[in-house]
Design an enzyme around this catalytic site. Structure first.
Site, PDB file in Angstrom:
ATOM      1  N   HIS A   1      -4.517   1.539   7.615  1.00 48.67           N
ATOM      2  CA  HIS A   1      -3.009   2.001   7.593  1.00 48.67           C
ATOM      3  C   HIS A   1      -3.099   3.501   6.595  1.00 48.67           C
ATOM      4  CE1 HIS A   1       1.333   1.128   8.423  1.00 48.67           C
ATOM      5  NE2 HIS A   1       0.895   1.795   7.288  1.00 48.67           N
ATOM      6  N   GLU A   2      -3.884   2.620   5.492  1.00 51.39           N
ATOM      7  CA  GLU A   2      -3.549   4.003   4.797  1.00 51.39           C
ATOM      8  C   GLU A   2      -4.234   4.838   4.627  1.00 51.39           C
ATOM      9  OE1 GLU A   2      -0.816   3.797   3.043  1.00 51.39           O
ATOM     10  OE2 GLU A   2      -0.766   1.591   3.409  1.00 51.39           O
TER      11      GLU A   2
ATOM     12  N   GLN B   1       2.676   9.967   1.261  1.00 50.20           N
ATOM     13  CA  GLN B   1       4.189   9.038   1.475  1.00 50.20           C
ATOM     14  C   GLN B   1       4.918   9.757   0.738  1.00 50.20           C
ATOM     15  OE1 GLN B   1       2.619   5.649   2.118  1.00 50.20           O
ATOM     16  NE2 GLN B   1       4.240   5.171   4.076  1.00 50.20           N
TER      17      GLN B   1
ATOM     18  N   HIS C   1      -2.725   7.699   7.649  1.00 46.50           N
ATOM     19  CA  HIS C   1      -1.513   8.177   6.385  1.00 46.50           C
ATOM     20  C   HIS C   1      -2.081   9.078   6.099  1.00 46.50           C
ATOM     21  CE1 HIS C   1       1.923   5.777   6.824  1.00 46.50           C
ATOM     22  NE2 HIS C   1       1.505   5.490   5.813  1.00 46.50           N
TER      23      HIS C   1
ATOM     24  N   GLY D   1       0.959  -1.159  -0.411  1.00 52.34           N
ATOM     25  CA  GLY D   1      -0.053  -0.129   0.244  1.00 52.34           C
ATOM     26  C   GLY D   1       0.910   1.108   0.357  1.00 52.34           C
TER      27      GLY D   1
ATOM     28  N   CYS E   1       5.735   0.292   7.734  1.00 51.61           N
ATOM     29  CA  CYS E   1       5.248   1.133   6.784  1.00 51.61           C
ATOM     30  C   CYS E   1       6.323   1.640   6.395  1.00 51.61           C
ATOM     31  CB  CYS E   1       4.735   2.245   7.530  1.00 51.61           C
ATOM     32  SG  CYS E   1       4.737   3.621   7.023  1.00 51.61           S
ATOM     33  N   LEU E   2       6.450   1.790   4.088  1.00 51.36           N
ATOM     34  CA  LEU E   2       7.562   1.906   3.522  1.00 51.36           C
ATOM     35  C   LEU E   2       8.263   3.053   4.143  1.00 51.36           C
ATOM     36  CD1 LEU E   2       5.904   0.955   0.181  1.00 51.36           C
ATOM     37  CD2 LEU E   2       8.096  -0.138   1.942  1.00 51.36           C
TER      38      LEU E   2
HETATM   39  O1  K1U Z   1       4.168   2.297   3.736  1.00 54.28           O
HETATM   40  C1  K1U Z   1       2.636   1.972   3.316  1.00 54.28           C
HETATM   41  O2  K1U Z   1       1.788   2.371   4.015  1.00 54.28           O
HETATM   42  C2  K1U Z   1       2.903   0.186   2.952  1.00 54.28           C
HETATM   43  C3  K1U Z   1       2.544  -1.005   3.858  1.00 54.28           C
HETATM   44  C4  K1U Z   1       1.429  -1.164   4.307  1.00 54.28           C
HETATM   45  C5  K1U Z   1       0.870  -1.936   5.367  1.00 54.28           C
HETATM   46  C6  K1U Z   1       1.820  -3.398   5.360  1.00 54.28           C
HETATM   47  C7  K1U Z   1       1.122  -4.518   6.206  1.00 54.28           C
HETATM   48  C8  K1U Z   1       0.152  -4.239   7.626  1.00 54.28           C
HETATM   49  C9  K1U Z   1      -0.521  -2.408   7.290  1.00 54.28           C
HETATM   50  C10 K1U Z   1       0.301  -1.837   5.955  1.00 54.28           C
HETATM   51  C11 K1U Z   1       3.698  -1.578   3.143  1.00 54.28           C
HETATM   52  O3  K1U Z   1       3.513  -2.620   2.546  1.00 54.28           O
HETATM   53  S1  K1U Z   1       4.962  -2.494   4.707  1.00 54.28           S
HETATM   54  C12 K1U Z   1       5.333  -3.493   3.248  1.00 54.28           C
HETATM   55  C13 K1U Z   1       5.478  -4.491   4.480  1.00 54.28           C
HETATM   56  O4  K1U Z   1       6.158  -5.217   5.258  1.00 54.28           O
HETATM   57  C14 K1U Z   1       4.777  -5.280   3.858  1.00 54.28           C
HETATM   58  C15 K1U Z   1       4.446  -5.967   2.215  1.00 54.28           C
HETATM   59  C16 K1U Z   1       3.964  -7.567   2.280  1.00 54.28           C
HETATM   60  C17 K1U Z   1       2.960  -7.870   2.889  1.00 54.28           C
HETATM   61  C18 K1U Z   1       2.527  -7.122   4.542  1.00 54.28           C
HETATM   62  C19 K1U Z   1       4.185  -6.380   5.213  1.00 54.28           C
HETATM   63 ZN    ZN Z   2       2.639   3.271   6.060  1.00 59.17          ZN
END
Ligand code: K1U
Ligand code: ZN
Length: 172
Positions: free
Chosen positions: A136-137, A51, A140, A46, A94-95
């Site tokens: 989560h998004e 971001q 943001h 996401g 979170c990225l």
């Molecule tokens: O930065 C962001 O908002 C993106 C975030 C979204 C998210 C991940 C896990 C739970 C809630 C929201 C990510 O993509 S972080 C990358 C990551 O850790 C991940 C990637 C694939 C599956 C699960 C986590």
């Molecule tokens: Zn995030």
């Protein structure tokens, strides 16, 4: 399409409240294309426009498990309805908070009203990872990060680590 720079904590821009989009036009579609490219390049599921430094209420997501079968989702001006009182726990990342993970409780199901890539009104019911990720998004869009749900101590430890990483990389 362009891979944009993802802002990381600590950064005041990430704490801004994003503004509604008046209409979905070429500029917004280009932004969504870039956001998706940026999210895929960072291996995320996401990304919110803030971001990449744009304070618009736009989110992209792809929670498909098959790398070869992309299933992009676009949410413009999303509104959450009918949050289920039952909570589910997911280890979130979170990225914008690199290499940090924590278990966060959120409503297990919800409905989302939004405009899609073409500006058409949609409503979906979300559960599982979709519900977790969209909430989560949407945080943001309000300038909220998952670390804000942690204890003061845990949050300050994470922020200290991230500040240190930033000052070290500025020296290099
Ligand atoms: O930065 C962001 O908002 C993106 C975030 C979204 C998210 C991940 C896990 C739970 C809630 C929201 C990510 O993509 S972080 C990358 C990551 O850790 C991940 C990637 C694939 C599956 C699960 C986590
Ligand atoms: Zn995030």
């Amino acid at each position: 399409m362009t891979v944009r720079t993802i802002l990381t904590e600590p950064n005041k821009i990430l704490r801004q409240i994003s503004q509604p989009v008046e209409s979905v036009g070429k500029e917004e579609q280009l932004l969504m294309d870039d956001m998706l490219e940026t999210m895929y390049a960072a291996n995320g599921i996401g990304l919110a426009a803030i971001q990449v430094g744009i304070p618009k209420r736009i989110i992209v997501m792809d929670i498909s498990k098959d790398e070869n079968k992309k299933e992009p989702m676009y949410f413009v001006n999303p509104v959450i309805k009918n949050k289920n009182p039952v909570k589910s726990t997911y280890e979130e990342g979170c990225l914008s908070v690199p290499n940090q993970f924590a278990e966060i409780d959120r409503p297990s199901k919800c409905d989302i009203e939004f405009l899609d890539y073409n500006g058409d009104k949609q409503t979906i019911s979300a559960d599982g990872l979709l519900a977790t990720c969209v909430q989560h998004e949407m945080d943001h869009l309000e300038g909220i990060l998952f670390i804000d749900y942690l204890s003061k101590l845990k949050k300050s430890m994470i922020l200290k680590k991230l500040s240190k990483l930033k000052s070290n990389s500025a020296v290099l």
